[in-house]
Design an enzyme around this catalytic site. Structure first.
Site, short mmCIF file in Angstrom:
data_model
loop_
_atom_site.label_atom_id
_atom_site.label_comp_id
_atom_site.label_asym_id
_atom_site.label_seq_id
_atom_site.Cartn_x
_atom_site.Cartn_y
_atom_site.Cartn_z
N GLU A 21 3.98 10.32 -0.25
CA GLU A 21 3.01 9.81 -1.23
C GLU A 21 2.27 10.95 -1.93
O GLU A 21 1.04 11.01 -1.96
CB GLU A 21 2.02 8.86 -0.55
CG GLU A 21 2.68 7.58 -0.08
CD GLU A 21 1.69 6.50 0.36
OE1 GLU A 21 0.56 6.85 0.74
OE2 GLU A 21 2.07 5.32 0.34
N GLU B 144 8.27 2.11 2.68
CA GLU B 144 7.06 1.49 3.22
C GLU B 144 6.79 0.21 2.44
O GLU B 144 6.89 0.19 1.22
CB GLU B 144 5.83 2.39 3.08
CG GLU B 144 5.84 3.58 3.98
CD GLU B 144 4.54 4.38 3.94
OE1 GLU B 144 3.47 3.78 3.73
OE2 GLU B 144 4.61 5.62 4.10
C1 BG6 Z 1 0.73 4.81 3.18
C2 BG6 Z 1 0.98 5.93 4.12
O1 BG6 Z 1 -0.32 5.18 2.38
O2 BG6 Z 1 0.31 3.58 3.64
C3 BG6 Z 1 0.95 5.57 5.59
O3 BG6 Z 1 2.15 6.65 3.82
C4 BG6 Z 1 -0.10 4.51 5.81
O4 BG6 Z 1 0.74 6.73 6.32
C5 BG6 Z 1 0.29 3.27 5.02
O5 BG6 Z 1 -0.34 4.21 7.14
C6 BG6 Z 1 -0.65 2.09 5.20
O6 BG6 Z 1 -1.96 2.49 4.95
P1 BG6 Z 1 -3.10 2.24 6.01
O7 BG6 Z 1 -4.29 2.92 5.47
O8 BG6 Z 1 -3.27 0.76 6.09
O9 BG6 Z 1 -2.63 2.80 7.29
#
Ligand code: BG6
Length: 471
Positions: free
Chosen positions: A175, A369
């Site tokens: 990211e 993701e």
């Molecule tokens: C992304 C990241 O921003 O989202 C992860 O690459 C992160 O590391 C994921 O965990 C979800 O975000 P959060 O803040 O809910 O953990």
């Protein structure tokens, strides 16, 4: 409707969010190790060094470091074809500026990748996922310093050499575009290990850091291909499409300009040059990015093989005349709902995102993701009935399939975020749960760490078995 054969179904995590063992096996502290717990809407604190008595959730996380065999077996139970994780930089180079790597750290990932292969699971590996060595942040100012290129490239080459026969899919920076939000210390610290100084031009510092990262990423791509020409090395973008809030022409421009703030990071890494809109913007703002004569050539030669991206939500924006940077003002989208953390749930936005990226770059895509954070607990029957998660994924996978089957998007794989509950990156909470597997631990760090499949575990297993047909 059928997804391609060999489609990479799996899940994604990052070392610091699940491994724990923060000072075991020769590991040094990373930027994640000085981050405390926040709450919904409250960012995590960043402490000056490690302070006794503070709650640092990443120190233990879910202790994957010691339990990875059990966890990989559980993930294999869902039929995972791949598993995305990162290599904690500080296990390999504890301070970041050493010349020789830490053998114990390298051995850990050898064992982990072997364990995955035992189940036919393809490792998908991020090199830098919010785990910059703390020493590099403190002593060098993180990516504001050009020396970081040398440190990162050394780390990347060591990993490529060591795992050249075990890992095919790589990503350089997770990211990388998060840092565009210069108002958030969390984002700039995790992306680039930098905290802004009083009164400095954040916009300029941000793009300077990004420039060094672009050069480092491009060198890694070039060197990686020399080590193994079959490597697929990608960039990784947080992709949150921004819709115009209305059909007003000025809202279209606001949304377009907002999207450029994301695209610039992909444009450089995919097309191999700085796009004209950013060069004009730098000219307008008097931004002067220091570059060495060879930098632009390196960027041109080190373009990525594929685009990995995270997709969680979309935004909506309207024109804001007062904003000198001509950015829009963020608005709530009345057509979509949000979770407890305000993340807007928009499955159709995933199809839209896939189309935008395909049309702009014509490169293979991988969703590395996607997922929903939920508050969850065991119910009377001892089960975690996460129907909201099942609904979320069913809707997103439906739209993902449309993008492939109707729109012709080239998609390699789908890795939902946090297939096993882990520490939230943004808030440090354990109770922002993403997993198909529950982990008994709360925000205070209490719990047995026992693992337990949720209802969605059995659902996702069926999805994989049927290559996405049975939702
Ligand atoms: C992304 C990241 O921003 O989202 C992860 O690459 C992160 O590391 C994921 O965990 C979800 O975000 P959060 O803040 O809910 O953990």
């Amino acid at each position: 409707m059928a997804l391609p054969k060999g489609f990479l179904w799996g899940g994604a995590v990052a070392a610091h969010q699940l491994e724990g063992a923060w000072n075991v096996g020769g590991k040094g502290p990373s930027v994640a190790d000085v981050m405390t717990v926040g709450a919904p809407g409250v960012e995590r604190g960043i402490t000056d060094g490690i302070i006794e008595g503070e709650n640092y959730p990443n120190h233990e996380a879910i202790d994957f470091y010691h339990r990875y065999k059990e966890d990989i077996a559980l993930l294999a139970g869902m039929g995972f074809k791949c598993f995305r994780t990162s290599i904690a930089w500080t296990r390999i180079f504890p301070n970041g500026d050493e010349l020789e790597p830490n053998e114990e750290g390298l051995k850990f990932y050898d064992d982990l990748f072997d364990e995955m292969h035992k189940y036919g699971m393809e490792p998908v590996v991020t090199l830098s996922h919010f785990e910059i060595p703390l020493h590099l942040a403190n002593e060098y100012g993180g990516w504001r310093n050009r020396k970081m290129i040398e440190f990162f490239v050394r780390f990347a080459k060591v990993c490529f050499e060591r795992y050249k026969d075990k890992v095919k899919y790589w990503m350089t920076f997770n990211e990388i575009n998060n840092q565009r939000n210069t108002e958030s210390p969390f984002l700039t610290f995790t992306n680039s290990g930098l905290l802004y100084k009083e009164g400095e031009d954040r916009y300029q510092v941000m793009y300077q850091a990004a420039h060094y990262e672009f050069v480092a990423s491009a060198i890694a791509v070039i060197e990686g291909h020399k080590i193994n020409p079959d490597f697929q090395i990608g960039c990784m973008i947080a992709f949150c499409p921004t819709y115009p809030a209305s059909a007003a022409p000025q809202d279209q421009i606001a949304a377009l300009k907002e999207m450029d703030r994301t695209y610039v990071f992909a444009d450089v890494q995919c097309r191999g040059h700085y796009p004209s809109y950013i060069l004009k913007e730098w000219e307008r703002f008097g931004t002067d990015i220091r570059m060495e004569p060879e930098d632009l050539k390196i960027i041109q030669e080190g373009t990525v093989d594929y685009i990995a991206f995270s997709y969680y939500m979309t935004f909506t924006t309207e024109y804001d005349e007062s904003n000198v940077r001509h950015l829009g003002r963020e608005k709530k989208n009345p057509f979509v709902k949000a979770n407890d953390w305000g993340w807007q749930i928009d499955p159709i936005g995933l199809r839209y995102a896939l189309n935008l990226l395909q049309e702009r770059y014509e490169l293979p895509l991988m969703i590395v993701e996607n997922g929903i954070g939920l508050h969850e607990h065991e119910e009377a029957d001892g089960m975690i009935h996460d129907d909201a998660r099942i609904e979320y994924f069913a809707n997103h996978i439906t739209e993902m399939k449309k993008a492939v089957e109707l729109d012709g998007v080239t998609l390699i794989g789908y890795c939902p975020w946090g297939p096993i509950d882990l520490v939230s990156a943004g808030t440090g909470e354990m109770e922002k749960r993403y997993g198909f597997i529950y982990v008994d631990k709360n925000n205070k760090g209490e719990g047995t760490l026992a693992r337990k499949p949720k209802k969605s575990y059995y659902w996702y297993k069926r999805v994989i078995e049927t290559n996405g047909e049975n939702l």
